[in-house]
Motif scaffolding. Structure first.
Motif, mmCIF file in Angstrom:
data_model
loop_
_atom_site.group_PDB
_atom_site.id
_atom_site.type_symbol
_atom_site.label_atom_id
_atom_site.label_comp_id
_atom_site.label_asym_id
_atom_site.label_seq_id
_atom_site.Cartn_x
_atom_site.Cartn_y
_atom_site.Cartn_z
ATOM 1 N N PRO A 139 0.816 -1.215 0.000
ATOM 2 C CA PRO A 139 0.000 0.000 0.000
ATOM 3 C C PRO A 139 0.851 1.267 0.000
ATOM 4 C CG PRO A 139 -0.869 -1.600 1.558
ATOM 5 C CD PRO A 139 0.443 -2.142 1.077
ATOM 6 N N GLY A 140 0.488 2.172 -0.881
ATOM 7 C CA GLY A 140 1.201 3.440 -0.963
ATOM 8 C C GLY A 140 2.433 3.407 -1.837
ATOM 9 N N ILE A 141 2.823 2.195 -2.287
ATOM 10 C CA ILE A 141 4.034 2.071 -3.098
ATOM 11 C C ILE A 141 3.737 1.418 -4.446
ATOM 12 C CG2 ILE A 141 6.322 1.012 -3.248
ATOM 13 C CD1 ILE A 141 6.475 1.214 -0.208
ATOM 14 N N SER A 142 3.093 0.251 -4.421
ATOM 15 C CA SER A 142 2.858 -0.511 -5.642
ATOM 16 C C SER A 142 2.071 0.298 -6.668
ATOM 17 C CB SER A 142 2.089 -1.796 -5.312
ATOM 18 O OG SER A 142 2.858 -2.646 -4.493
ATOM 19 N N GLY A 143 2.594 0.322 -7.891
ATOM 20 C CA GLY A 143 1.909 0.989 -8.991
ATOM 21 C C GLY A 143 2.081 2.486 -9.042
ATOM 22 N N ARG A 144 2.738 3.066 -8.059
ATOM 23 C CA ARG A 144 2.960 4.509 -8.054
ATOM 24 C C ARG A 144 4.230 4.867 -8.825
ATOM 25 N NH1 ARG A 144 3.759 7.130 -2.575
ATOM 26 N NH2 ARG A 144 4.082 8.908 -3.974
ATOM 27 N N VAL A 145 4.181 5.989 -9.504
ATOM 28 C CA VAL A 145 5.392 6.537 -10.107
ATOM 29 C C VAL A 145 6.046 7.427 -9.065
ATOM 30 C CG1 VAL A 145 6.339 8.002 -11.914
ATOM 31 C CG2 VAL A 145 4.440 6.449 -12.435
ATOM 32 N N LEU A 146 7.234 7.024 -8.614
ATOM 33 C CA LEU A 146 7.952 7.776 -7.588
ATOM 34 C C LEU A 146 9.037 8.631 -8.233
ATOM 35 C CD1 LEU A 146 8.510 4.985 -4.888
ATOM 36 C CD2 LEU A 146 6.570 6.548 -5.113
ATOM 37 N N ASN A 147 9.115 9.884 -7.818
ATOM 38 C CA ASN A 147 10.235 10.694 -8.277
ATOM 39 C C ASN A 147 11.467 10.369 -7.441
ATOM 40 O OD1 ASN A 147 10.090 12.190 -5.837
ATOM 41 N ND2 ASN A 147 8.705 13.697 -6.747
ATOM 42 N N ALA A 148 12.579 10.999 -7.736
ATOM 43 C CA ALA A 148 13.833 10.649 -7.070
ATOM 44 C C ALA A 148 13.760 10.835 -5.558
ATOM 45 C CB ALA A 148 14.978 11.490 -7.649
ATOM 46 N N LYS A 149 13.167 11.927 -5.111
ATOM 47 C CA LYS A 149 13.069 12.191 -3.671
ATOM 48 C C LYS A 149 12.231 11.132 -2.984
ATOM 49 C CE LYS A 149 11.716 15.740 -0.328
ATOM 50 N NZ LYS A 149 11.191 17.130 -0.156
ATOM 51 N N GLU A 150 11.097 10.777 -3.592
ATOM 52 C CA GLU A 150 10.224 9.759 -3.016
ATOM 53 C C GLU A 150 10.902 8.397 -3.001
ATOM 54 O OE1 GLU A 150 5.819 11.415 -4.288
ATOM 55 O OE2 GLU A 150 7.109 10.480 -5.810
ATOM 56 N N PHE A 151 11.654 8.103 -4.058
ATOM 57 C CA PHE A 151 12.355 6.821 -4.114
ATOM 58 C C PHE A 151 13.428 6.713 -3.042
ATOM 59 C CE2 PHE A 151 16.098 4.419 -5.432
ATOM 60 C CZ PHE A 151 15.543 3.149 -5.522
ATOM 61 N N LEU A 153 13.559 8.169 -0.222
ATOM 62 C CA LEU A 153 12.897 7.988 1.068
ATOM 63 C C LEU A 153 12.497 6.530 1.239
ATOM 64 C CD1 LEU A 153 11.760 9.261 3.662
ATOM 65 C CD2 LEU A 153 9.629 9.683 2.415
ATOM 66 N N LEU A 154 11.979 5.944 0.176
ATOM 67 C CA LEU A 154 11.639 4.515 0.193
ATOM 68 C C LEU A 154 12.882 3.675 0.460
ATOM 69 C CD1 LEU A 154 9.885 1.965 -0.578
ATOM 70 C CD2 LEU A 154 10.556 2.419 -2.937
ATOM 71 N N LEU A 155 13.965 3.976 -0.201
ATOM 72 C CA LEU A 155 15.197 3.199 -0.068
ATOM 73 C C LEU A 155 15.729 3.271 1.354
ATOM 74 C CD1 LEU A 155 17.210 1.615 -1.942
ATOM 75 C CD2 LEU A 155 18.577 3.692 -1.972
ATOM 76 N N ALA A 156 15.627 4.439 1.976
ATOM 77 C CA ALA A 156 16.169 4.620 3.322
ATOM 78 C C ALA A 156 15.279 4.021 4.399
ATOM 79 C CB ALA A 156 16.365 6.113 3.593
ATOM 80 N N VAL A 157 13.957 4.070 4.193
ATOM 81 C CA VAL A 157 13.028 3.673 5.259
ATOM 82 C C VAL A 157 12.550 2.235 5.107
ATOM 83 C CG1 VAL A 157 10.795 4.180 6.325
ATOM 84 C CG2 VAL A 157 12.274 6.053 5.570
ATOM 85 N N GLU A 158 12.299 1.795 3.861
ATOM 86 C CA GLU A 158 11.715 0.472 3.635
ATOM 87 C C GLU A 158 12.644 -0.423 2.812
ATOM 88 O OE1 GLU A 158 9.021 -0.483 4.956
ATOM 89 O OE2 GLU A 158 8.123 1.385 5.653
ATOM 90 N N PHE A 159 13.933 -0.256 2.990
ATOM 91 C CA PHE A 159 14.925 -0.897 2.119
ATOM 92 C C PHE A 159 14.753 -2.412 2.020
ATOM 93 C CE2 PHE A 159 19.094 -2.912 1.546
ATOM 94 C CZ PHE A 159 19.472 -2.343 0.354
ATOM 95 N N SER A 160 14.598 -3.090 3.164
ATOM 96 C CA SER A 160 14.603 -4.552 3.156
ATOM 97 C C SER A 160 13.334 -5.133 2.575
ATOM 98 C CB SER A 160 14.798 -5.077 4.586
ATOM 99 O OG SER A 160 13.726 -4.677 5.407
ATOM 100 N N VAL A 161 12.276 -4.350 2.490
ATOM 101 C CA VAL A 161 10.995 -4.861 2.023
ATOM 102 C C VAL A 161 10.720 -4.454 0.579
ATOM 103 C CG1 VAL A 161 8.495 -4.812 2.396
ATOM 104 C CG2 VAL A 161 10.051 -4.832 4.369
ATOM 105 N N ARG A 202 15.316 9.473 -12.234
ATOM 106 C CA ARG A 202 14.235 10.464 -12.343
ATOM 107 C C ARG A 202 12.923 9.874 -11.813
ATOM 108 N NH1 ARG A 202 13.987 11.502 -18.472
ATOM 109 N NH2 ARG A 202 14.037 9.226 -18.313
ATOM 110 N N TYR A 203 12.543 8.694 -12.363
ATOM 111 C CA TYR A 203 11.266 8.101 -11.962
ATOM 112 C C TYR A 203 11.382 6.579 -11.865
ATOM 113 C CZ TYR A 203 9.342 12.675 -13.008
ATOM 114 O OH TYR A 203 9.092 14.018 -13.021
ATOM 115 N N TYR A 204 10.719 6.034 -10.864
ATOM 116 C CA TYR A 204 10.799 4.608 -10.509
ATOM 117 C C TYR A 204 9.404 4.093 -10.215
ATOM 118 C CZ TYR A 204 11.393 0.783 -7.030
ATOM 119 O OH TYR A 204 11.308 -0.379 -6.312
ATOM 120 N N MET A 205 9.174 2.805 -10.506
ATOM 121 C CA MET A 205 7.910 2.174 -10.133
ATOM 122 C C MET A 205 8.152 0.792 -9.536
ATOM 123 S SD MET A 205 4.549 1.086 -12.416
ATOM 124 C CE MET A 205 3.867 2.734 -12.491
ATOM 125 N N LYS A 206 7.435 0.483 -8.470
ATOM 126 C CA LYS A 206 7.417 -0.866 -7.906
ATOM 127 C C LYS A 206 6.158 -1.565 -8.422
ATOM 128 C CE LYS A 206 8.722 -4.311 -5.277
ATOM 129 N NZ LYS A 206 8.896 -4.176 -3.822
#
Length: 228
Positions: A139-151, A153-161, A202-206
């Motif tokens: 939830p909140g991640i799958s299917g979203r287009v994340l910009n670099a800042k959002e990505f 944050l994801l890498l730092a906070v939810e790295f293992s998952v 620039r942009y990433y998607m899970k």
């Protein structure tokens, strides 16, 4: 759907017991416009012969035989000759779901700004939650287009998952990789490659689909670690 060429790079070293299953999962993809690059990194078993056998039957397969230089050098060789607009890496004891590449290309078509799409790995962590080929929504991640800042944050906070620290289970726009290559002769070279790549993201998607089945070698190592 426009038929973009996808280059799939598979480094190969002494995996004769697993290699056929890996290659079969690639050549049977529902998306067929593929360039399959098998880099035999000095195998001493029948892996090289298996590569040649498949190449003789499928014109999409290109085989490189080289002296043993390590997985980074093998992947780099694949990148050096790849001509596809998109790149994906697979380890030679792993398999992918048959709709993996079609799904990647569909998402890139829907979101042309994307640099990387990452799917879900089926391993000992995800096995209790899903089956291979299922969707595992975050939830909140799958299917979203994340910009670099959002990505980041994801890498730092939810790295293992949320994101896997290796080049597999992902599809990359070839122009995004550019001239970047894996550092050779180091440990964690795949992570170093990714961090350099993420630095210009620039942009990433899970993608929530569980497309990547981690190989028997790694599954056995994981199972032994759990038992210990």
């Amino acid at each position: 759907m426009q038929q973009h060429l996808v280059s799939i790079i598979i480094p190969v070293y002494n995996v004769e017991d697993y290699l056929r299953e890996c290659i079969d999962s690639v050549i049977k993809q529902t998306y067929s416009h593929l360039e399959i690059i098998l880099v035999d990194d000095g195998s001493t078993d029948d892996s090289g012969a298996i590569c040649d056998e498949y190449a003789s039957k499928d014109s999409r397969i290109h085989v490189i035989h080289q002296e043993n230089k390590g997985v980074s050098a093998a992947r780099n060789q694949g990148l050096n000759i790849a001509t596809g607009e998109f790149i994906s890496f697979i380890d030679s004891d792993d398999i992918i779901d048959l709709q993996t590449i079609a799904g990647y290309i569909e998402l890139f078509a829907m979101h042309p700004e994307l640099d990387i799409i990452e799917s879900v790995i089926y391993d000992w962590l995800t096995k209790p939650l899903c089956k291979f080929g299922d969707n595992l929504e975050e939830p909140g991640i799958s299917g979203r287009v994340l910009n670099a800042k959002e990505f980041w944050l994801l890498l730092a906070v939810e790295f293992s998952v949320s994101t896997y620290p290796g080049p597999a289970n992902k599809c990359y726009r070839r122009s995004f990789i550019g001239d970047l290559r894996f550092p050779e002769g180091y440990v964690f070279e795949d992570l170093a490659f990714l961090l350099c790549l993420y630095g210009k993201l620039r942009y990433y998607m899970k993608w929530s689909k569980v497309t990547y089945f981690i190989g028997k070698i790694d599954r056995d190592l994981s199972q032994n670690a759990i038992q210990i």
